[in-house]
Enzyme design. Structure first.
Site, mmCIF file in Angstrom:
data_model
loop_
_atom_site.group_PDB
_atom_site.id
_atom_site.type_symbol
_atom_site.label_atom_id
_atom_site.label_comp_id
_atom_site.label_asym_id
_atom_site.label_seq_id
_atom_site.Cartn_x
_atom_site.Cartn_y
_atom_site.Cartn_z
ATOM 1 N N ARG A 47 0.859 -1.187 0.000
ATOM 2 C CA ARG A 47 0.000 0.000 0.000
ATOM 3 C C ARG A 47 0.895 1.236 0.000
ATOM 4 N NH1 ARG A 47 1.837 1.724 4.035
ATOM 5 N NH2 ARG A 47 0.678 3.660 3.749
ATOM 6 N N GLY A 48 0.245 2.420 -0.100
ATOM 7 C CA GLY A 48 1.025 3.655 -0.223
ATOM 8 C C GLY A 48 1.229 3.915 -1.710
ATOM 9 N N ALA A 49 0.894 5.119 -2.163
ATOM 10 C CA ALA A 49 0.827 5.379 -3.605
ATOM 11 C C ALA A 49 2.092 4.985 -4.381
ATOM 12 C CB ALA A 49 0.468 6.855 -3.829
ATOM 13 N N ARG A 87 -7.150 -0.222 -7.151
ATOM 14 C CA ARG A 87 -7.301 0.942 -6.269
ATOM 15 C C ARG A 87 -7.314 2.210 -7.141
ATOM 16 N NH1 ARG A 87 -4.216 1.253 -0.781
ATOM 17 N NH2 ARG A 87 -6.204 2.210 -0.222
ATOM 18 N N GLN A 191 -2.924 2.569 9.873
ATOM 19 C CA GLN A 191 -1.587 2.647 9.262
ATOM 20 C C GLN A 191 -0.647 3.499 10.113
ATOM 21 O OE1 GLN A 191 -4.464 2.958 7.627
ATOM 22 N NE2 GLN A 191 -4.334 2.349 5.494
ATOM 23 N N ASP A 232 -1.875 10.653 -2.323
ATOM 24 C CA ASP A 232 -2.179 9.629 -3.328
ATOM 25 C C ASP A 232 -2.358 10.218 -4.708
ATOM 26 O OD1 ASP A 232 -2.937 8.263 -0.688
ATOM 27 O OD2 ASP A 232 -2.871 6.679 -2.201
ATOM 28 N N ASN A 242 -5.501 12.407 -0.017
ATOM 29 C CA ASN A 242 -4.691 11.575 0.887
ATOM 30 C C ASN A 242 -5.650 10.831 1.815
ATOM 31 O OD1 ASN A 242 -2.059 10.692 1.793
ATOM 32 N ND2 ASN A 242 -2.412 11.830 3.660
ATOM 33 N N LYS A 243 -5.096 10.006 2.676
ATOM 34 C CA LYS A 243 -5.882 9.158 3.575
ATOM 35 C C LYS A 243 -7.002 9.931 4.265
ATOM 36 C CE LYS A 243 -5.612 5.648 4.138
ATOM 37 N NZ LYS A 243 -6.493 4.704 3.409
HETATM 38 O O1 MRU Z 1 -4.730 3.206 1.953
HETATM 39 P P1 MRU Z 1 -3.250 3.429 1.987
HETATM 40 O O2 MRU Z 1 -2.591 2.876 3.199
HETATM 41 O O3 MRU Z 1 -2.607 2.961 0.699
HETATM 42 O O4 MRU Z 1 -3.106 5.019 2.030
HETATM 43 C C1 MRU Z 1 -1.800 5.553 1.989
HETATM 44 C C2 MRU Z 1 -1.786 7.034 2.122
HETATM 45 O O5 MRU Z 1 -2.787 7.676 2.246
HETATM 46 C C3 MRU Z 1 -0.435 7.688 2.017
HETATM 47 O O6 MRU Z 1 -0.408 8.875 2.746
HETATM 48 C C4 MRU Z 1 -0.123 8.027 0.545
HETATM 49 O O7 MRU Z 1 -0.327 6.912 -0.284
HETATM 50 C C5 MRU Z 1 1.255 8.522 0.374
HETATM 51 S S1 MRU Z 1 2.464 7.271 0.666
HETATM 52 C C6 MRU Z 1 3.988 7.921 0.384
#
Ligand code: MRU
Length: 349
Positions: A47-49, A87, A191, A232, A242-243
């Site tokens: 996970r994480g963009a 996603r 997270q 993201d 973002n999250k």
């Molecule tokens: O749902 P996730 O855990 O993939 O969400 C991740 C985030 O929101 C991060 O802040 C974002 O992807 C940036 S990661 C460098």
């Protein structure tokens, strides 16, 4: 300390550090085909963009490597579409898939595996380098001895390198120690409490986990000097996805005159998306909200709405830190320049 990576590709196998089990267990999940990678992405094993982009690129490589001669181009397209559908919000995923497809389309069937492998490797290496560079740009923004708040996990686990927001925080702490990092737990999948806390512990950066709903009280008492988060997808006008919960933090930061920084590589900037209203927001299974660690907490028959991301309007963003430097308003112009600089550095095409 060893470098923390969320994935590693070798000999036709993509291994993912199973993030749903962290920090309790460090288990590597072997993936041999795009279907396995897609399933892992859907349940947030990776996970994480930026990490999603890298994993997606390697997922296409796995598909082509197993394809019959003469079918590699078609297989690449099918694998990319499967992975793209996992996603919708993280633009790095679709962007990395397009990079691989573009390279493969220009290659012969015989060359396809080598070209896709080289492209995935390039995307991974460029993200690692972009993290390192943007951390250097962002570190001076955080005051020595400062108390910095972050939301979700934008660390090494979310990228191919040292992370974006956490890369900035770690670099600032190395230069002039921070006194504390406030880690939002990040409901519903935690997270922050699970992953960011684990990473900061490994880095030796002092932190405290807080519930997401404490941010206002912390700021009202003057206990937050700056916010740094990842993203993201950043729209062309500087609106930031973002999250879920990030927007709330940004509104509170504006209310209390706390600078709100976003750290992301230029591969997270999406010039094709004009504003935040055009960003597709992923909606996830309501059980993630109705249950806690697999145990039902809500009454039978209860329903939940589970948007994974929100959008922070550009007007609430103090600056966007990329590998090209510090972008400030008006973001239309500054982000266009950053994207152009990202292209010339090979971080994006
Ligand atoms: O749902 P996730 O855990 O993939 O969400 C991740 C985030 O929101 C991060 O802040 C974002 O992807 C940036 S990661 C460098």
């Amino acid at each position: 300390m060893d470098d923390l990576v969320p994935l590693r590709y070798h000999d036709g196998c993509l291994e993912l550090l199973e993030q749903t089990l962290l920090p309790a267990a460090e288990v590597w999940l072997p993936c041999h085909d795009p279907e396995a990678v897609a399933a892992a992405i859907r349940r947030l094993a990776v996970r994480g963009a930026p990490a999603l982009g890298v994993a997606g690129a390697w997922g296409v490589v796995l598909g082509i490597a197993a394809a019959r001669p003469g079918e590699r181009h078609q297989t690449a397209r099918q694998a990319a579409e499967l992975l793209r559908a996992t996603r919708p919000t993280a633009v790095n995923l679709g962007w990395a898939l397009d990079e691989v497809l573009l390279a493969v389309a220009a290659a012969s069937d015989d060359e396809a595996v080598a070209v896709a492998t080289a492209t995935a490797g390039r995307i991974e290496a460029a993200d690692r380098e972009a993290n390192r560079t943007l951390a250097g740009h962002g570190a001076p923004l955080l005051p020595p001895g400062g108390r910095v708040l972050t939301h979700c996990n934008a660390g090494a686990l979310a990228t191919a390198g040292i992370g974006t927001a956490l890369g900035v925080i770690a670099a600032a702490h190395r230069h002039a120690p921070l006194s504390n990092v406030w880690v939002d737990e990040t409901r519903p999948l935690l997270q922050g409490a699970r992953l960011t806390a684990w990473e900061l512990g490994r880095l030796g950066v002092p932190y405290q986990i807080v519930t997401d709903s404490m941010v206002g009280a912390l700021m009202a008492r003057g206990l937050v000097d700056a916010v740094v988060v990842g993203s993201d997808r950043i729209a062309a006008n500087g609106d930031v996805a973002n999250k879920i919960g990030t927007y709330t933090v940004a509104v509170l930061a504006a209310r209390h005159q706390v600078p709100f920084y976003v750290a992301a590589p230029t591969s997270t900037v999406d010039p094709a998306t004009a504003t935040g209203r055009d960003i597709a927001i992923e909606e996830r299974d309501q059980r993630e909200v109705l249950e806690l660690a697999g145990h039902r907490i809500a009454p039978a028959g209860a329903h939940a709405l589970n948007w994974a991301f929100d959008v922070t309007p550009a007007e609430l963003v103090t600056a966007i830190i990329t590998e090209a430097g510090i972008a400030t308003a008006p973001y239309g112009d500054s982000l266009r320049n950053h994207v152009a600089a990202g292209r010339s550095r090979g971080v994006r095409s």
